[in-house]
Every structure is written in structure tokens, then in C-alpha cells.
Design a protein around this motif. Structure first.
Motif, PDB file in Angstrom:
ATOM      1  N   THR A 187       3.311 -38.785 -11.316  1.00 36.03           N
ATOM      2  CA  THR A 187       4.497 -38.176 -12.069  1.00 36.03           C
ATOM      3  C   THR A 187       5.194 -39.556 -12.684  1.00 36.03           C
ATOM      4  OG1 THR A 187       4.497 -36.133 -10.938  1.00 36.03           O
ATOM      5  CG2 THR A 187       6.576 -36.759 -11.915  1.00 36.03           C
ATOM      6  N   GLU A 213       9.159 -34.371 -16.958  1.00 35.33           N
ATOM      7  CA  GLU A 213       8.329 -35.209 -16.219  1.00 35.33           C
ATOM      8  C   GLU A 213       7.063 -35.180 -17.258  1.00 35.33           C
ATOM      9  OE1 GLU A 213       9.093 -35.825 -13.526  1.00 35.33           O
ATOM     10  OE2 GLU A 213      10.744 -34.805 -12.909  1.00 35.33           O
ATOM     11  N   LEU A 271       3.053 -35.611 -16.360  1.00 35.17           N
ATOM     12  CA  LEU A 271       2.347 -35.427 -15.093  1.00 35.17           C
ATOM     13  C   LEU A 271       0.824 -35.923 -15.303  1.00 35.17           C
ATOM     14  CD1 LEU A 271       3.459 -31.835 -14.142  1.00 35.17           C
ATOM     15  CD2 LEU A 271       4.301 -33.949 -13.413  1.00 35.17           C
TER      16      LEU A 271
END
Length: 353
Positions: A3, A13, A15
Motif C-alpha cells: 500500500t 491509497e 494498492l
């Protein structure tokens, strides 16, 4: 899962994990409050991954629609932008819903601009399907469409709600498109990290995808967090782009973006040597790694045409262009060059006779 947290005007975020696409529905649901989701993809990408994304979103409770764009840089037009907005309006999409950009930089740029402007702003999620988008264009909030006079002339800064990078999606990329992403990866090594540059020389990018994606995203994150709106430090990310955009314009986008960036990096480094900013050794290292990844380093477009194309670049301000000039591997400077000297810099970079 790895992350990367981005702290821009909106925090979100990025990912990175293999197999992430199958979980995209639950992840989008956690990042937004939307009830409806519109999957926006190019006509080459949708047949590959569209149904999988729609199924995951449906299982997460979304009402799902999709919109398919033409592929290629030529699709980034005001006309296609307008058609997408009309589709959203006809289907009663509201600002509380979410757009899901499934594709490369063209899809992400156009979807992001639509999300930023439709009903004064709605959430969008980036699911990059190209290496170039994963390491660069999906992060940082630049959205845009092109005009006939130049690339990315209409757009705004608008951050996504979430970015999902699944390296498995890169397995379907044509080799030429993968190499285009390699150009952007190399850019990060040249502008900010000798260590990363050496890693790219020692180990093929295809064998270290998660590491490469996270490293590039972290480097971009650090710059965007300091200069989200591209008024200073963020201009470093344009290494190779000023001359590269001129190549794209002269080719009518027949030369792919990553190929043009590679040519631009080679040209600006040649010019940097000629102007006394860096050594011949640095130039040879840049040329060698571009050759290692089978990327072009020169163009046959005439100097006059290239200079004219450069004069429409959005990086032109106050009668000067801000060129990103290598000083050594891992360090670059931003040099403001008066417009009347651009042609001389291009010539020093090996462009034209």
C-alpha cells in the motif's frame, strides 16, 4: 498487498497485489459511498477484463453500467468527453456514484476529467491495465483531453478515490506497449534514484513488477505531496516529455507516448552534455538503458516542425519552457529556456539536420 498512501488534496491509497482485480468490488465499496458504478474502458481492454470487474462490483452490491471508448491517444478528445458526459446524464448517474477507469493513460485521463466536471465532481477509481499507467499516470490527479493544437490542453487536477494495481493485468499487454511503460520507469531512475536505475539495469522490469510499481509510485507520491498543482518540484516528472510531446504531435500520435518519452530523454540528455550540464558518461548510460529495453532514442522529424510543436506545449509559461535537464543519474535540474532558444536546445539534442 503493498500500500502506498497519497496525501494530496484528497488522501487515497494505491494498492499493489497480484489477483487484486477479483476483489475490486469490495475495495471500491470501502473507498466510496456509491451505489452505482460505471466501468469505463477502451474497446481493446473491455473484452479482456470488463466482465470480471462488473461481476466483482455487482457482488459488492453496486448497480453497474459500462461505457466503451475507442482505444488510442486519438480518443482523448472533447467530442468523446462530451459523449461520455451525455451517457452519464442519460443514465441518471449522480455525483454520489463512482466512475471506474479500467485501462491505460488515455482511459484514466478522460475518465478523471469527466469525474472532475460531471455535476461539479464525483468519485473515480483507477484500475490501470498498462505498465505506464500503473507507474505514472494513474497517480497524482492529472486529468485531461487533447486539442488539435496540442496534448492535454484541457483538463484539471482531480485526485482519484482509489488506485488498484494488479500486475497480472500486464500479462496481456503487447510487447510494444510494455516497453512504453519501461520508458516511464527508466525516467524515475534518471530523475531521482541511482540505486533504482542500477536495479533496472541488473534485473528486467518484467521480473520485478511489484517492486518497480511501488518504487515509482512512492517517488511520484513524494513529489505530488509537496507540489500537487505542478508549480515547481512536480515539473521534474516531465523529464523527456517536452520534446516527447513534440514527437507525438509531429507523428499525429503515431509514435506511442512511451516511445516519445524515450526519444525526449535521449534528446534532452544530449543537449545537457552540449550545454555543460552533465557528462558524456551520463549520456551513454541513458542511451544504453534505453537500448537495453528496446526503446527509440532519435527521431527523423524536421527541427522546424518539432520546434513549432513544442511552442504549443502547456509547459510554456512567461515566454519560457521549463526543461528537465539531467545532471547525473539520479539528479535533474529544471532549467527555464526562453522560447527563442528552444530550437537551439533541440538541435543540440540531435533533432533535425
Amino acid at each position: 498487498m503493498r500500500t502506498v498512501h497519497v496525501s494530496a488534496s484528497r488522501e487515497y491509497e494505491v494498492l499493489v497485489e497480484r489477483g487484486l482485480l477479483s476483489r475490486c468490488g469490495e475495495l471500491v465499496k470501502a473507498a466510496t459511498r456509491a451505489k452505482k458504478a460505471v466501468v469505463i474502458a477502451g474497446d481493446l481492454v473491455y473484452p479482456l477484463y470488463g466482465q470480471q470487474v462488473e461481476q466483482s462490483l455487482t457482488e459488492a452490491g453496486f448497480q453497474v453500467l459500462h461505457y466503451v471508448l475507442p482505444h488510442g491517444e486519438q480518443a482523448k478528445t472533447l467530442e468523446n468527453y462530451g459523449r461520455l458526459l451525455e451517457f452519464l446524464s442519460r443514465n441518471h448517474i449522480t455525483r454520489t456514484d463512482v466512475l471506474v477507469a479500467l485501462g491505460g493513460g488515455v482511459t484514466g485521463d478522460l475518465t478523471g476529467f469527466a469525474a472532475a466536471t460531471y455535476q461539479r465532481g464525483m468519485d473515480f477509481v483507477q484500475i490501470p491495465t498498462t505498465l505506464l499507467a500503473a507507474v505514472d499516470s494513474s497517480v497524482g490527479g492529472k486529468t485531461a483531453v487533447n486539442l488539435p493544437t496540442g496534448k492535454n490542453q484541457v483538463g484539471c487536477f482531480y485526485q482519484p478515490a482509489l488506485v488498484l494495481c494488479d500486475p497480472e493485468l500486464l500479462s496481456t499487454l503487447p510487447e510494444e506497449e510494455f516497453r512504453c511503460g519501461c520508458a516511464e520507469v527508466i525516467k524515475y531512475g534518471v530523475l531521482g534514484s541511482r540505486t533504482f536505475f542500477d536495479e533496472l539495469k541488473a534485473t528486467p522490469i518484467s521480473e520485478q513488477l511489484e517492486h518497480v510499481i511501488c518504487t515509482c509510485v512512492e517517488m511520484k507520491r513524494d513529489i505530488v505531496n509537496q507540489d500537487e498543482f505542478d508549480r515547481g518540484l512536480r515539473q521534474l516528472l516531465n523529464l523527456g516529455h517536452s520534446f516527447g510531446h513534440a514527437v507525438e504531435a509531429c507523428s499525429h500520435f503515431g509514435v506511442l507516448h512511451g516511445q516519445a518519452v524515450a526519444i525526449g530523454m535521449a534528446a534532452i540528455t544530449r543537449a545537457a552534455v552540449a550545454k555543460g550540464y552533465c557528462s558524456e558518461e551520463t549520456l551513454q548510460e541513458v542511451l544504453a538503458i534505453l537500448d537495453q529495453y528496446h526503446l527509440p532514442t532519435s527521431t527523423d522529424f524536421p527541427l522546424e516542425a518539432m520546434a513549432e510543436a513544442a511552442l504549443t506545449d502547456k509547459k510554456l509559461t512567461g515566454g519560457a519552457m521549463h526543461l528537465v535537464v539531467p545532471e547525473e543519474i539520479g539528479r535533474c535540474a529544471i532549467v527555464s529556456v526562453p522560447t527563442e532558444e528552444i530550437k537551439d536546445w533541440m538541435k543540440a539534442g540531435g533533432i533535425g539536420p
